[in-house]
Structures are given as structure tokens and as C-alpha cells.
Design an enzyme around this catalytic site. Structure first.
Site, short mmCIF file in Angstrom:
data_model
loop_
_atom_site.label_atom_id
_atom_site.label_comp_id
_atom_site.label_asym_id
_atom_site.label_seq_id
_atom_site.Cartn_x
_atom_site.Cartn_y
_atom_site.Cartn_z
N HIS A 62 -2.77 11.16 0.99
CA HIS A 62 -2.24 10.86 2.33
C HIS A 62 -1.58 12.15 2.83
O HIS A 62 -0.38 12.21 3.08
CB HIS A 62 -1.27 9.68 2.28
CG HIS A 62 -1.05 8.99 3.59
ND1 HIS A 62 -1.26 7.64 3.77
CD2 HIS A 62 -0.64 9.45 4.79
CE1 HIS A 62 -0.98 7.30 5.03
NE2 HIS A 62 -0.60 8.39 5.66
N GLU A 109 -3.60 -0.15 8.05
CA GLU A 109 -2.41 0.18 8.86
C GLU A 109 -2.58 -0.37 10.25
O GLU A 109 -3.67 -0.28 10.83
CB GLU A 109 -2.24 1.71 9.02
CG GLU A 109 -1.70 2.41 7.81
CD GLU A 109 -1.58 3.92 8.06
OE1 GLU A 109 -1.38 4.35 9.21
OE2 GLU A 109 -1.70 4.65 7.07
N ASN A 131 -7.42 1.90 9.82
CA ASN A 131 -6.12 2.00 10.48
C ASN A 131 -6.34 1.96 11.98
O ASN A 131 -7.17 2.72 12.51
CB ASN A 131 -5.42 3.31 10.12
CG ASN A 131 -5.11 3.42 8.65
OD1 ASN A 131 -5.25 2.45 7.90
ND2 ASN A 131 -4.66 4.59 8.23
N ARG A 181 0.86 -1.19 0.00
CA ARG A 181 0.00 0.00 0.00
C ARG A 181 0.89 1.24 0.00
O ARG A 181 1.76 1.37 0.87
CB ARG A 181 -0.91 0.00 1.23
CG ARG A 181 -1.70 1.29 1.40
CD ARG A 181 -2.68 1.24 2.58
NE ARG A 181 -3.36 2.52 2.69
CZ ARG A 181 -3.24 3.36 3.72
NH1 ARG A 181 -2.51 3.05 4.77
NH2 ARG A 181 -3.87 4.52 3.71
N GLU A 189 -7.38 8.62 6.41
CA GLU A 189 -7.67 9.23 7.70
C GLU A 189 -8.15 10.68 7.63
O GLU A 189 -7.45 11.60 8.06
CB GLU A 189 -6.43 9.15 8.61
CG GLU A 189 -5.91 7.74 8.80
CD GLU A 189 -4.82 7.64 9.86
OE1 GLU A 189 -4.34 8.70 10.34
OE2 GLU A 189 -4.45 6.53 10.22
N TYR A 233 -4.34 1.74 15.87
CA TYR A 233 -3.10 1.73 16.65
C TYR A 233 -3.33 1.56 18.14
O TYR A 233 -2.57 0.89 18.82
CB TYR A 233 -2.32 3.03 16.41
CG TYR A 233 -1.72 3.09 15.03
CD1 TYR A 233 -0.48 2.52 14.76
CD2 TYR A 233 -2.41 3.68 13.97
CE1 TYR A 233 0.07 2.54 13.49
CE2 TYR A 233 -1.88 3.70 12.68
CZ TYR A 233 -0.64 3.13 12.45
OH TYR A 233 -0.11 3.13 11.19
#
Ligand code: FCB
Length: 447
Positions: A126, A355, A297, A83, A171, A299
Site C-alpha cells: 500500500h 475501500e 476501491n 483489512r 491501487e 470514492y
């Protein structure tokens, strides 16, 4: 310490894809090469006090020149997919005409990735908006959404043949909220009413671009990538539970609800109307057109207590938990919960985890980076994806962030997320133990 999934995991089937991810500004460098225009991140980096160490993207990982060797690195990791993102300021001039030199870089790169048998996921945006568009208001200006459609048209026409999957945006929360409301990302504006309006224009741009991408690249899938956190309340107290709900609504629902249901969260109308953007008739229909996949994504998670001024405030987990080098709590259980909750709330399209990864204080010693925390992080989160799939969530792939250490936005080069270590003086790449474990895990799959 190998990475393991249960032997019967659907993620071990051939059609579940594993990859690594990067983004243009974070790795390419070559900031002035081949007529590339300045982006908002170039300007932000050059503004004192914004980025740690006043680091910038001028050289980054010099991927613009080292791309062939980086493709071999990707191959060494035995992943199925890669990606990446396209830099808008590289491929279009100020008048909106194609910059062939910039497009040539991506043509060579994408063609080679396909020749090497990789599945290619591309993100159009991005975060590196051309500075000349920011000078006209950036994402606060509705016109930027229409400019984005021209960029999306150009890129999907020129590069569509080598791309399996297009994401319009990475995002929107970070691009809009961190960039326009909190001022900790480019362009560094911070007015409370800015974040939501910028977000609306980004979502609008996504929707306006969808039919164009579908027309130019009929064989590719098209979607968008959202970042999502799992929010917890700091206590059982009603006000903390409320704070958690507001946080969850602003971070997650504010983005997924318009995409899935064509409306901003109703809760905001009563509790925080200041967070609702100006919407023109027809916008929500444009935003909520069907997508082929949702990129997610993930985290970390967050904990919230009531705050009389802002409705919620971030607090630390009162339990003793483990954090990564960027201060983010490691919470794989939160990942599984988040996915299952969303699945219960919405009829979701297929999901790709676009991600997931950890920043560690990696040290290169005698050619070895022993990043055992990252290996544990990956194993925990892969197992969380497995659990979510077992609970019925349709997840089709997983991308580790990141292929290699890179420019971590406001943190500059101080935070390392790579499966590969980058020595920024020599540009030498060294696969970390996590990279080898990921490779061995992928090699162990049947078929
Ligand atoms: C995400 C970004 C990505 C990277 C990781 C650590 O928010 O999409 O570019 O910086 O965080």
C-alpha cells in the site's frame, strides 16, 4: 438516521462480509522503531511543498503501540473483517533478509485479530516502497518487480497462517500514475512516460508474486485491489464523449484489461500510443493469471471535456451536486453503474469492495462527532452495491474506509475519513455517529 438496505438484500446474509480498512503508513507511526527502513513516503513527507502542512508518518495514529486498543475498537464496530497492509520497510532489511522485530509486530497483531474471530485481509503493498529500492529506480526499474517477489515470499511464509486473503497491490493507478507521472504522491516524479512504465512493472510484480503466494498460503485467497472511477462526458458533443472514453481507458481499462485479458487497451495503440509501456515477451501471460478475487476501491466519479493537448480534461459536474470535504462528488449511482458495466465487459472473479468512504470536516464536540454526511454516503453506496448484486455482479464483501482518521497522503492529517475520530495530540479515539450507525446496521443482520 439509521443505515438501511432492502430487507431482502443478499448483503444481509451471513456470508457477505463487512469490514473496515486501513494501511500501514497511514496509521502505524513508529517510523524508526525496530529497524524499520525509510520508505518513499518518509522522503516525500520530508520534501518541502509535497505534503500539506509538511505532515509526516512519524507518529500517525501510533497504531504500532496502540494496536491492542485498536483491535478492541474494531470489535466495538461489530465488523466481520479487517483489512490492513504490511510495511515492506519494516519486515526486510536492505539485503533482503527478514527483520524479525518488524515481523513480530505483525505476528502479534494478526494472531490477535484471528483470536478475536475476525476475517483478515492483508495488502502487501500500500505504497510504502523502501527508499533504497527507489534509489535504484523504484517502479521504473523492472528489477523492483523481482524484489517484490522476495518480499511477498518472506511475508506470506512468515505470516500466512493468520491471513484469509492476500492482495498483492493497492491501487496500482495511484502508486504509478500519481507517484511517477503527476508527482503528487511519492516518489514525486513527473514525466509523462513514467506512469505507464511504473504501472506495468507493478502489474508484473503482481503476476510474478501470485504463484509464490499460492504456494506459501494455499488456504488463502489471492487477488489485487484496483481503484476505479466512473467517467462521464461533460456534454453530448462527440469530442467530449471521446475525451470520456480516453479517460475511462487510462484510469480503469489500463489496469483491468491486462489482468483479465492479458493486453493493454487496443484503443491506446491508435489514439495515445505514448501511454503504452515497454512490455517484454511473456509479461502479459504473467500478469493475466487467474486471481481469486478483485478488490475494488470506489470514492467518486469524474467529468471530462475534450482537450487538444491531453485528449481530455477534468471539469466539474455542471449540475448542482454534493461534494465531500476533499472535493469529491458524491455519486452512488456511478458506483452501481461502474460495477454493472465491468460485469458486462469482463468475466470477473468475485469482487470485494475493499475501500469506500467519505472525508468530512468532522468536529469533536463534547465527545460527539455528528458526521451525518458520511452516514448518508455510506447508506447510498451500500445500496449501490446492493443494486449491482441484484444486476448479477458477484460481490462478496464491503470495507468502509477507514477504521479511523489517519494520514491522508498529500493531504496530510487535514482530511478525515474515519468512522472513528482521532485526536492527534492525545491519540484518543472517539467513535463517530457513522461508526455507531455502521455498528447498529451490522448488528441488525440476522443470524
Ligand atoms: C485511496 C487509498 C487509501 C485512502 C483513500 C482515501 O486511494 O487507497 O489509502 O487514502 O484513498
Amino acid at each position: 438516521m439509521p443505515i438501511n438496505l432492502p430487507a431482502n438484500s443478499k448483503m444481509l446474509n451471513q456470508d457477505f462480509i463487512f469490514g473496515v480498512a486501513t494501511a500501514a503508513f497511514q496509521i502505524e507511526g513508529a517510523a524508526q522503531s525496530d529497524n524499520r527502513l525509510p520508505s518513499i513516503w518518509d522522503t516525500f513527507c520530508a520534501t518541502p511543498g509535497k505534503v500539506k502542512g509538511m505532515d509526516n508518518g512519524d507518529i500517525a495514529c501510533d497504531h504500532y503501540h496502540l494496536w491492542e486498543q485498536d483491535i478492541q475498537l474494531i470489535k466495538q464496530l461489530k465488523v466481520d473483517a479487517y483489512r490492513l497492509s504490511i510495511a515492506w520497510p519494516r519486515v526486510m532489511d536492505k539485503e533482503g533478509k527478514a527483520n524479525q522485530a518488524g515481523l513480530d509486530f505483525y505476528r502479534r497483531l494478526l494472531k490477535k485479530l484471528k483470536d478475536e474471530g475476525l476475517t483478515v485481509f492483508v495488502t502487501l503493498y500500500h505504497w510504502d516502497l523502501p527508499q533504497h529500492l527507489e534509489d535504484k529506480g523504484g517502479w521504473l526499474n523492472r528489477e523492483t518487480a523481482y524484489q517484490f517477489t522476495k518480499y511477498a515470499d518472506l511475508v506470506t511464509k512468515e505470516l500466512g497462517e493468520w491471513v484469509d486473503s492476500w492482495a498483492t497491490f493497492n491501487e496500482p493507478f495511484c502508486a504509478a500514475f500519481l507517484g511517477y507521472e503527476l508527482g503528487i504522491h511519492a516518489p514525486g516524479l513527473n514525466k509523462p512516460e513514467y506512469g505507464r512504465q511504473a504501472a506495468h512493472h507493478i502489474l508484473l510484480a503482481h503476476g510474478l508474486a501470485l504463484p509464490i503466494i499460492r504456494k506459501n498460503a494455499p488456504k488463502s485467497q489471492v487477488g489485487i485491489v484496483l481503484n476505479m472511477n466512473r467517467s462521464y462526458a461533460a456534454s453530448e458533443k462527440t469530442e467530449d464523449q471521446f475525451a470520456c472514453l480516453v479517460r475511462e481507458t487510462l484510469d480503469n481499462q489500463f489496469f483491468i484489461e491486462p489482468l483479465m485479458k492479458g493486453q493493454y487497451p487496443q484503443l491506446l495503440k491508435t489514439v495515445a500510443p505514448q501511454y503504452l509501456p515497454t512490455v517484454l515477451p511473456g509479461d502479459m501471460d504473467i500478469i493475466s493469471q487467474p486471481i481469486d478475487f478483485l478488490g475494488m476501491n470506489f470514492y467518486t466519479c469524474n467529468h471530462n471535456a475534450f482537450d487538444a493537448d491531453n485528449l481530455f480534461k477534468n471539469v466539474k459536474n455542471h449540475r448542482s451536486v454534493e461534494y465531500t470535504d476533499i472535493g469529491w462528488e458524491i455519486a452512488p449511482h456511478a458506483f452501481a453503474e461502474l460495477l454493472v458495466n465491468l460485469h458486462k465487459q469482463y468475466t470477473l472473479p468475485p469482487i470485494y469492495i475493499t475501500e469506500n468512504g467519505a472525508a468530512c470536516a468532522d468536529q469533536l464536540i463534547d465527545g460527539d462527532v455528528n458526521d451525518e454526511q458520511r452516514i448518508r454516503y455510506l447508506e447510498g453506496h451500500l445500496n449501490a452495491v446492493h443494486q449491482a448484486i441484484e444486476s448479477g455482479v458477484d460481490i462478496r464483501g464491503y470495507f468502509a474506509w477507514s477504521l479511523m482518521d489517519n494520514f491522508e497522503w498529500a493531504e496530510g492529517y487535514s482530511k478525515r475519513f474515519g468512522l472513528t475520530y482521532v485526536d492527534y495530540q492525545t491519540q484518543k479515539r472517539t467513535i463517530k455517529r457513522s461508526g455507531y450507525e455502521y455498528r447498529d446496521f451490522l448488528n441488525s443482520r440476522k443470524g
